[in-house]
Design an enzyme around this catalytic site. Structure first.
Site, PDB file in Angstrom:
ATOM      1  CD  GLN A   1     -13.827  14.360 -25.979  1.00  0.00           C
ATOM      2  OE1 GLN A   1     -14.734  14.741 -25.239  1.00  0.00           O
ATOM      3  NE2 GLN A   1     -12.760  13.756 -25.540  1.00  0.00           N
ATOM      4  N   GLY A   2     -15.328  14.239 -30.751  1.00  0.00           N
ATOM      5  CA  GLY A   2     -16.089  13.119 -31.322  1.00  0.00           C
ATOM      6  C   GLY A   2     -15.452  11.793 -30.954  1.00  0.00           C
TER       7      GLY A   2
ATOM      8  CD  GLU B   1     -12.687  14.438 -21.849  1.00  0.00           C
ATOM      9  OE1 GLU B   1     -12.128  13.677 -22.658  1.00  0.00           O
ATOM     10  OE2 GLU B   1     -13.907  14.609 -21.795  1.00  0.00           O
TER      11      GLU B   1
ATOM     12  CG  ASN C   1     -17.132   8.891 -10.365  1.00  0.00           C
ATOM     13  OD1 ASN C   1     -16.607   9.724 -11.097  1.00  0.00           O
ATOM     14  ND2 ASN C   1     -17.763   9.213  -9.263  1.00  0.00           N
ATOM     15  CD  GLU C   2     -19.315   3.506 -11.889  1.00  0.00           C
ATOM     16  OE1 GLU C   2     -19.084   4.339 -12.788  1.00  0.00           O
ATOM     17  OE2 GLU C   2     -20.288   3.597 -11.126  1.00  0.00           O
TER      18      GLU C   2
HETATM   19  C1  LIG Z   1     -22.048  15.977 -19.757  1.00  0.00           C
HETATM   20  C2  LIG Z   1     -21.363  15.013 -20.705  1.00  0.00           C
HETATM   21  C3  LIG Z   1     -20.632  15.509 -21.749  1.00  0.00           C
HETATM   22  C4  LIG Z   1     -20.013  14.630 -22.638  1.00  0.00           C
HETATM   23  N1  LIG Z   1     -19.345  15.160 -23.702  1.00  0.00           N
HETATM   24  C5  LIG Z   1     -18.795  14.321 -24.596  1.00  0.00           C
HETATM   25  C6  LIG Z   1     -18.153  14.841 -25.756  1.00  0.00           C
HETATM   26  O1  LIG Z   1     -18.084  16.065 -25.969  1.00  0.00           O
HETATM   27  N2  LIG Z   1     -17.615  13.987 -26.648  1.00  0.00           N
HETATM   28  C7  LIG Z   1     -17.664  12.628 -26.451  1.00  0.00           C
HETATM   29  O2  LIG Z   1     -17.114  11.912 -27.284  1.00  0.00           O
HETATM   30  N3  LIG Z   1     -18.290  12.093 -25.379  1.00  0.00           N
HETATM   31  C8  LIG Z   1     -18.853  12.903 -24.454  1.00  0.00           C
HETATM   32  N4  LIG Z   1     -19.510  12.380 -23.361  1.00  0.00           N
HETATM   33  C9  LIG Z   1     -19.631  10.921 -23.252  1.00  0.00           C
HETATM   34  C10 LIG Z   1     -18.840  10.314 -22.104  1.00  0.00           C
HETATM   35  O3  LIG Z   1     -17.477  10.269 -22.438  1.00  0.00           O
HETATM   36  C11 LIG Z   1     -19.443   8.931 -21.838  1.00  0.00           C
HETATM   37  O4  LIG Z   1     -20.736   9.147 -21.289  1.00  0.00           O
HETATM   38  C12 LIG Z   1     -18.636   8.113 -20.874  1.00  0.00           C
HETATM   39  O5  LIG Z   1     -17.413   7.743 -21.452  1.00  0.00           O
HETATM   40  C13 LIG Z   1     -19.394   6.840 -20.424  1.00  0.00           C
HETATM   41  O6  LIG Z   1     -19.811   6.101 -21.528  1.00  0.00           O
HETATM   42  P1  LIG Z   1     -21.346   5.655 -21.728  1.00  0.00           P
HETATM   43  O7  LIG Z   1     -22.215   6.843 -21.488  1.00  0.00           O
HETATM   44  O8  LIG Z   1     -21.429   4.954 -23.049  1.00  0.00           O
HETATM   45  O9  LIG Z   1     -21.664   4.617 -20.548  1.00  0.00           O
HETATM   46  P2  LIG Z   1     -21.300   3.065 -20.504  1.00  0.00           P
HETATM   47  O10 LIG Z   1     -19.914   2.871 -20.946  1.00  0.00           O
HETATM   48  O11 LIG Z   1     -22.390   2.329 -21.200  1.00  0.00           O
HETATM   49  O12 LIG Z   1     -21.365   2.810 -18.944  1.00  0.00           O
HETATM   50  C14 LIG Z   1     -22.612   2.679 -18.248  1.00  0.00           C
HETATM   51  C15 LIG Z   1     -22.291   2.365 -16.777  1.00  0.00           C
HETATM   52  O13 LIG Z   1     -21.544   1.131 -16.688  1.00  0.00           O
HETATM   53  C16 LIG Z   1     -20.344   1.339 -15.992  1.00  0.00           C
HETATM   54  N5  LIG Z   1     -19.234   0.538 -16.574  1.00  0.00           N
HETATM   55  C17 LIG Z   1     -18.948   0.393 -17.877  1.00  0.00           C
HETATM   56  N6  LIG Z   1     -17.836  -0.371 -18.027  1.00  0.00           N
HETATM   57  C18 LIG Z   1     -17.426  -0.705 -16.778  1.00  0.00           C
HETATM   58  C19 LIG Z   1     -16.343  -1.470 -16.259  1.00  0.00           C
HETATM   59  N7  LIG Z   1     -15.443  -2.022 -17.061  1.00  0.00           N
HETATM   60  N8  LIG Z   1     -16.239  -1.590 -14.911  1.00  0.00           N
HETATM   61  C20 LIG Z   1     -17.139  -1.017 -14.079  1.00  0.00           C
HETATM   62  N9  LIG Z   1     -18.197  -0.288 -14.515  1.00  0.00           N
HETATM   63  C21 LIG Z   1     -18.331  -0.133 -15.841  1.00  0.00           C
HETATM   64  C22 LIG Z   1     -20.019   2.816 -16.192  1.00  0.00           C
HETATM   65  O14 LIG Z   1     -19.191   3.295 -15.186  1.00  0.00           O
HETATM   66  C23 LIG Z   1     -21.400   3.446 -16.125  1.00  0.00           C
HETATM   67  O15 LIG Z   1     -21.814   3.666 -14.814  1.00  0.00           O
HETATM   68  C24 LIG Z   1     -20.131  13.231 -22.460  1.00  0.00           C
HETATM   69  C25 LIG Z   1     -20.886  12.723 -21.392  1.00  0.00           C
HETATM   70  C26 LIG Z   1     -21.495  13.594 -20.527  1.00  0.00           C
HETATM   71  C27 LIG Z   1     -22.316  13.001 -19.404  1.00  0.00           C
END
Ligand SMILES: Cc1cc2nc3c(=O)[nH]c(=O)nc-3n(C[C@H](O)[C@H](O)[C@H](O)COP(=O)(O)OP(=O)(O)OC[C@H]3O[C@@H](n4cnc5c(N)ncnc54)[C@H](O)[C@@H]3O)c2cc1C
Length: 400
Positions: free
Chosen positions: A128-129, A246, A387-388
């Site tokens: 998934q990209g 998902e 979760n948020e």
């Molecule tokens: C084990 C694992 C597998 C994954 N596999 C894939 C994959 O195969 N393909 C893919 O595309 N992605 C993948 N991901 C990525 C995943 O979808 C992202 O980590 C997730 O969407 C969160 O984005 P971020 O890491 O950029 O955190 P950020 O968006 O930077 O968030 C950081 C923190 O800020 C909080 N936050 C951000 N915005 C808000 C808001 N509006 N209100 C309240 N709190 C907020 C978040 O909840 C989090 O705690 C994977 C992640 C993990 C951990």
């Protein structure tokens, strides 16, 4: 809701058990025991998927026209619970679970005919990209660009956290095809072969010690227009549909129960002081509470799955609730397991895959895995949307 099994359902359960006895060999079960990640390593997962496919059971949630087994909801539930209880290598891949429902709804007949059978056979394994640096929770901020050039799109940019991309043959990706209007309106959903010229995959090691994630770079990658799912610039709608699957497209009750069972085994052996955690009333209460949470989660899942069975999708709210509950329950189990193992949880095996280690009794191997599983489970509340973000989706609907 009738919670008792009919005679036919008991017969089906016995058939599943007989199949598992015959096909789920100790090597496959050990691979699951020693896997801290959410999905089995493909070297084992594909073996298991091939056995399921031969029996016609590889894609329990798909409609019959695409190769599903035409099971009732109860049969799916039984199958899932039995497979998990026996310790199958969990290999509901992103292709089976996420891309397939999208293709069934938005794909062209040619795309369905080409891709769906290859997902079942394991010839195609999909990554998934979606995420990019700066576009995780705020996914619509993505910047990987696709520019139309004749019959192709030319893609430039990068993705991050692409689970198992290094073991996959293809990737479904979101790309930006327009910069005007709302940012959600300029996104397109593309299917790409990972061996296309211009794609580079770079590993990221995860906190549990495994190579699970990757960065994926696109440098002038040519993708045929025929690999677009849905209309140009309508990828956001496709994405939202996919995310429901998902977050809640497959039952997790059996998996949670299997982890709960593992916790019970760990708590039932005497620790260094001779005492057993299960005899401690505080532990026993926490353990029982988790069991009740799993039961409650089962009910939510069965309600959502019955919508899928009737041809619908799980629903955004139900998917978010299930995602939250799964995260909370898995983390609670893994925390307790690490506590039960005590100082032994500090032991850390650096070599991967862990299946290369000399074999030890099951309980020893389960004790050895407690900390790696604890660390891996931290990510559950992030992956697929944090979760948020799930709370925000639920609140927005309830407060509307
Ligand atoms: C084990 C694992 C597998 C994954 N596999 C894939 C994959 O195969 N393909 C893919 O595309 N992605 C993948 N991901 C990525 C995943 O979808 C992202 O980590 C997730 O969407 C969160 O984005 P971020 O890491 O950029 O955190 P950020 O968006 O930077 O968030 C950081 C923190 O800020 C909080 N936050 C951000 N915005 C808000 C808001 N509006 N209100 C309240 N709190 C907020 C978040 O909840 C989090 O705690 C994977 C992640 C993990 C951990």
């Amino acid at each position: 809701m009738d919670l008792f099994l009919s005679e036919e359902e008991v017969a089906f359960r016995d058939e599943v058990r007989a199949f598992l006895d015959a096909e789920l060999d100790p090597g496959l079960r050990r691979s699951e025991r020693l896997n801290p990640c959410f999905i089995a390593h493909p070297s084992y997962g594909l073996l298991w998927q091939a056995k399921l496919a031969r029996r016609g059971w590889a894609v329990p949630t798909w409609p019959t026209e695409h190769g599903g087994p035409a099971w009732t909801l109860t049969q799916r539930y039984i199958f899932d619970q039995e497979c998990e209880r026996r310790g199958e290598p969990r290999f509901r891949t992103q292709g089976i679970k996420m891309l397939a429902p999208v293709l069934m709804r938005y794909g062209t007949p040619a795309q369905k005919m080409h891709y769906l059978p290859r997902i079942i056979s394991g010839e195609h394994v999909w990554a998934q990209g979606y995420s990019e640096p700066g576009a995780g929770s705020d996914l619509a901020a993505l910047r990987t660009k696709a520019v139309r050039d004749g019959d192709d799109y030319v893609v430039n940019g990068s993705k991050i956290w692409a689970s198992m991309a290094h073991e996959s043959t293809h990737i479904f990706s979101l790309v930006r095809t327009a910069d005007t209007g709302k940012k959600q309106e300029g996104i397109t959903f593309l299917l790409m072969a990972l061996d296309a010229p211009g794609i580079t995959i770079r590993p990221i090691k995860s906190i549990c010690g495994s190579h699970e994630f990757n960065e994926v770079f696109f440098d002038n990658v040519r993708v045929p227009v025929g690999n677009r799912v849905g209309e140009e610039n309508s990828g956001w709608e496709v994405t939202k549909y996919l995310l429901e699957f998902e977050r809640g497209g497959n039952p997790a009750g059996g998996m949670l129960r299997a982890w709960h069972g593992r916790l019970l085994r760990l708590a039932s052996v005497p620790g260094p002081d001779g005492g057993r955690a299960i005899d401690d009333p505080v532990f026993a209460t926490q353990f029982a509470e988790i069991g009740m949470d799993i039961d409650a989660n089962d009910m939510i899942e069965l309600t959502a799955m019955s919508k899928v069975q009737a041809g619908g999708n799980p629903g955004a709210i139900a998917s978010s609730v299930m995602k939250l509950e799964r995260s909370r329950i898995r983390q609670a189990i893994s925390e307790l397991a690490a506590m039960v193992v005590g100082m032994d949880a500090v032991r850390w095996e650096t070599s991967r895959p862990l299946t290369d280690l000399p074999e030890a009794p099951q309980i020893e191997e389960e004790r050895m895995m407690a900390s790696a599983i604890y660390f891996n489970s931290r990510s559950q509340s992030l992956l697929g949307g944090s979760n948020e973000i799930q709370l925000e989706i639920i609140a927005r609907d309830l407060l509307r």
